[in-house]
Design a protein around this motif. Structure first.
Motif, PDB file in Angstrom:
ATOM      1  N   SER A 192      43.939  38.043  30.704  1.00 45.46           N
ATOM      2  CA  SER A 192      44.173  36.725  30.120  1.00 45.46           C
ATOM      3  C   SER A 192      45.063  35.868  31.028  1.00 45.46           C
ATOM      4  O   SER A 192      45.695  36.368  31.960  1.00 45.46           O
ATOM      5  CB  SER A 192      44.854  36.880  28.759  1.00 45.46           C
ATOM      6  OG  SER A 192      46.182  37.358  28.941  1.00 45.46           O
ATOM      7  N   ASN A 229      53.420  43.347  29.677  1.00 44.14           N
ATOM      8  CA  ASN A 229      54.579  43.292  28.791  1.00 44.14           C
ATOM      9  C   ASN A 229      55.500  44.497  28.943  1.00 44.14           C
ATOM     10  O   ASN A 229      56.649  44.442  28.525  1.00 44.14           O
ATOM     11  CB  ASN A 229      54.133  43.150  27.331  1.00 44.14           C
ATOM     12  CG  ASN A 229      53.470  41.816  27.069  1.00 44.14           C
ATOM     13  OD1 ASN A 229      53.734  40.833  27.747  1.00 44.14           O
ATOM     14  ND2 ASN A 229      52.587  41.786  26.093  1.00 44.14           N
ATOM     15  N   PRO A 254      47.482  43.212  28.830  1.00 42.92           N
ATOM     16  CA  PRO A 254      48.721  42.606  28.314  1.00 42.92           C
ATOM     17  C   PRO A 254      49.825  43.642  28.088  1.00 42.92           C
ATOM     18  O   PRO A 254      50.999  43.367  28.332  1.00 42.92           O
ATOM     19  CB  PRO A 254      48.303  41.966  26.990  1.00 42.92           C
ATOM     20  CG  PRO A 254      46.832  41.829  27.059  1.00 42.92           C
ATOM     21  CD  PRO A 254      46.346  42.902  27.973  1.00 42.92           C
ATOM     22  N   LEU A 255      49.445  44.843  27.642  1.00 41.50           N
ATOM     23  CA  LEU A 255      50.438  45.892  27.426  1.00 41.50           C
ATOM     24  C   LEU A 255      51.119  46.260  28.742  1.00 41.50           C
ATOM     25  O   LEU A 255      52.340  46.424  28.800  1.00 41.50           O
ATOM     26  CB  LEU A 255      49.788  47.125  26.791  1.00 41.50           C
ATOM     27  CG  LEU A 255      50.708  48.304  26.510  1.00 41.50           C
ATOM     28  CD1 LEU A 255      51.841  47.900  25.576  1.00 41.50           C
ATOM     29  CD2 LEU A 255      49.904  49.455  25.898  1.00 41.50           C
ATOM     30  N   SER A 272      39.247  47.545  28.043  1.00 45.27           N
ATOM     31  CA  SER A 272      40.058  47.352  26.844  1.00 45.27           C
ATOM     32  C   SER A 272      40.931  46.107  26.968  1.00 45.27           C
ATOM     33  O   SER A 272      41.771  46.006  27.859  1.00 45.27           O
ATOM     34  CB  SER A 272      40.947  48.570  26.605  1.00 45.27           C
ATOM     35  OG  SER A 272      41.849  48.300  25.559  1.00 45.27           O
ATOM     36  N   PRO A 273      40.762  45.157  26.045  1.00 44.78           N
ATOM     37  CA  PRO A 273      41.527  43.908  26.142  1.00 44.78           C
ATOM     38  C   PRO A 273      43.019  44.095  25.883  1.00 44.78           C
ATOM     39  O   PRO A 273      43.818  43.250  26.236  1.00 44.78           O
ATOM     40  CB  PRO A 273      40.892  43.012  25.074  1.00 44.78           C
ATOM     41  CG  PRO A 273      40.240  43.947  24.121  1.00 44.78           C
ATOM     42  CD  PRO A 273      39.845  45.162  24.914  1.00 44.78           C
ATOM     43  N   ASP A 274      43.397  45.217  25.292  1.00 45.04           N
ATOM     44  CA  ASP A 274      44.812  45.444  24.975  1.00 45.04           C
ATOM     45  C   ASP A 274      45.609  46.007  26.140  1.00 45.04           C
ATOM     46  O   ASP A 274      46.833  45.867  26.170  1.00 45.04           O
ATOM     47  CB  ASP A 274      44.932  46.405  23.780  1.00 45.04           C
ATOM     48  CG  ASP A 274      44.280  45.851  22.524  1.00 45.04           C
ATOM     49  OD1 ASP A 274      44.186  44.615  22.412  1.00 45.04           O
ATOM     50  OD2 ASP A 274      43.854  46.651  21.677  1.00 45.04           O
ATOM     51  N   LEU A 275      44.957  46.685  27.075  1.00 46.29           N
ATOM     52  CA  LEU A 275      45.698  47.383  28.125  1.00 46.29           C
ATOM     53  C   LEU A 275      46.365  46.445  29.125  1.00 46.29           C
ATOM     54  O   LEU A 275      47.509  46.675  29.511  1.00 46.29           O
ATOM     55  CB  LEU A 275      44.787  48.363  28.865  1.00 46.29           C
ATOM     56  CG  LEU A 275      44.518  49.679  28.149  1.00 46.29           C
ATOM     57  CD1 LEU A 275      43.570  50.545  28.962  1.00 46.29           C
ATOM     58  CD2 LEU A 275      45.798  50.427  27.849  1.00 46.29           C
TER      59      LEU A 275
END
Length: 189
Positions: free
Chosen positions: A84, A50, A46-47, A41-44
Motif C-alpha cells: 500500500s 509497522n 503493513p505488519l 497476503s495483504p496483511d504482511l
C-alpha cells in the motif's frame, strides 16, 4: 505472529557487531522477511512496516554486512514497495531514497540496480513531496543514465520513474526537462 520476532532477530543481529551466532540469526531472519515480504497476503507488508523492518532493511543497504545481505535487503524493500501507499511511505520515511539512488549510481551488481530502480519506481508514484525528495536526492540524472543500459527492465523502470516524477510540481517538471529528458525520449522513439 511471526513477523515481530523476525524483526527483533534482525535488530539484534544488526546490533551484534559481527558476532558469528547473531550473524547467522540475522541472516535467517532476513531471509524469512524477504520470503514473507513477497507473499500476496495483504496483511504482511503493513505488519512488517509497522514492526520496524524498514529502517533495519535500509541499514543493510550501506554494504557493511556484505553484498548478499545488501541485495536481500533491496529485494525485501522491493517486495514491500508493492504494498500500500502507507507501506511505501514508510520506506521513504525510513531514509531509503538516498541509498536507493546511490545503488542506481554505484550498484554492486546489475540486480541491485534493478531492485533499487524498481523500489524508486513505486515510490515515485507517491505525493508531490516524495517526488521532489526523490529528485533532490539525485535520482533524475541517475535514472537518465539507466535509459542507455542494455536492459529492457531497467529502461522500463527508468521511464516509469521519469513519468511519475513528471506528474510532480511545475519546478520538478522544469528540472526534468532541463536535464535532457526530452532529447532522450526523442531518441527512444
Amino acid at each position: 505472529g511471526v513477523v515481530p520476532p523476525l524483526v527483533q532477530a534482525l535488530r539484534e543481529g544488526l546490533a551484534a557487531d559481527h558476532r558469528p551466532q547473531e550473524g547467522h540469526m540475522m541472516r535467517y531472519a532476513l531471509g524469512a522477511l524477504v520470503n514473507l515480504s513477497g507473499r500476496i497476503s495483504p496483511d504482511l507488508k503493513p505488519l512488517m512496516a509497522n514492526s520496524g523492518a524498514v529502517p533495519l532493511l535500509v541499514q543493510l543497504l550501506n554494504g557493511s554486512r556484505g553484498l548478499q545481505r545488501e541485495e536481500e535487503a533491496l529485494f525485501a524493500l522491493y517486495n514491500l514497495s508493492m504494498g500500500s501507499n502507507n507501506v511505501r511511505q514508510s520506506i521513504v520515511e525510513g531514509d531509503a531514497v538516498p541509498l536507493l539512488v546511490k545503488h542506481l549510481q554505484e550498484g554492486s551488481s546489475f540486480g541491485a540496480k534493478e531492485l533499487a530502480a524498481g523500489v524508486l519506481r513505486k515510490l515515485s508514484a507517491l505525493s508531490d513531496e516524495v517526488k521532489q525528495f526523490i529528485a533532490e536526492s539525485g535520482a533524475v540524472n541517475s535514472v537518465l543514465e539507466l535509459l542507455s543500459v542494455d536492459s529492457p527492465r531497467l529502461k522500463e523502470h527508468a521511464a516509469g520513474i521519469l513519468r511519475d516524477l513528471s506528474y510532480g510540481p511545475d519546478n520538478l517538471r522544469q528540472s526534468i526537462a532541463e536535464s535532457g529528458v526530452l532529447q532522450i525520449v526523442h531518441l527512444l522513439r
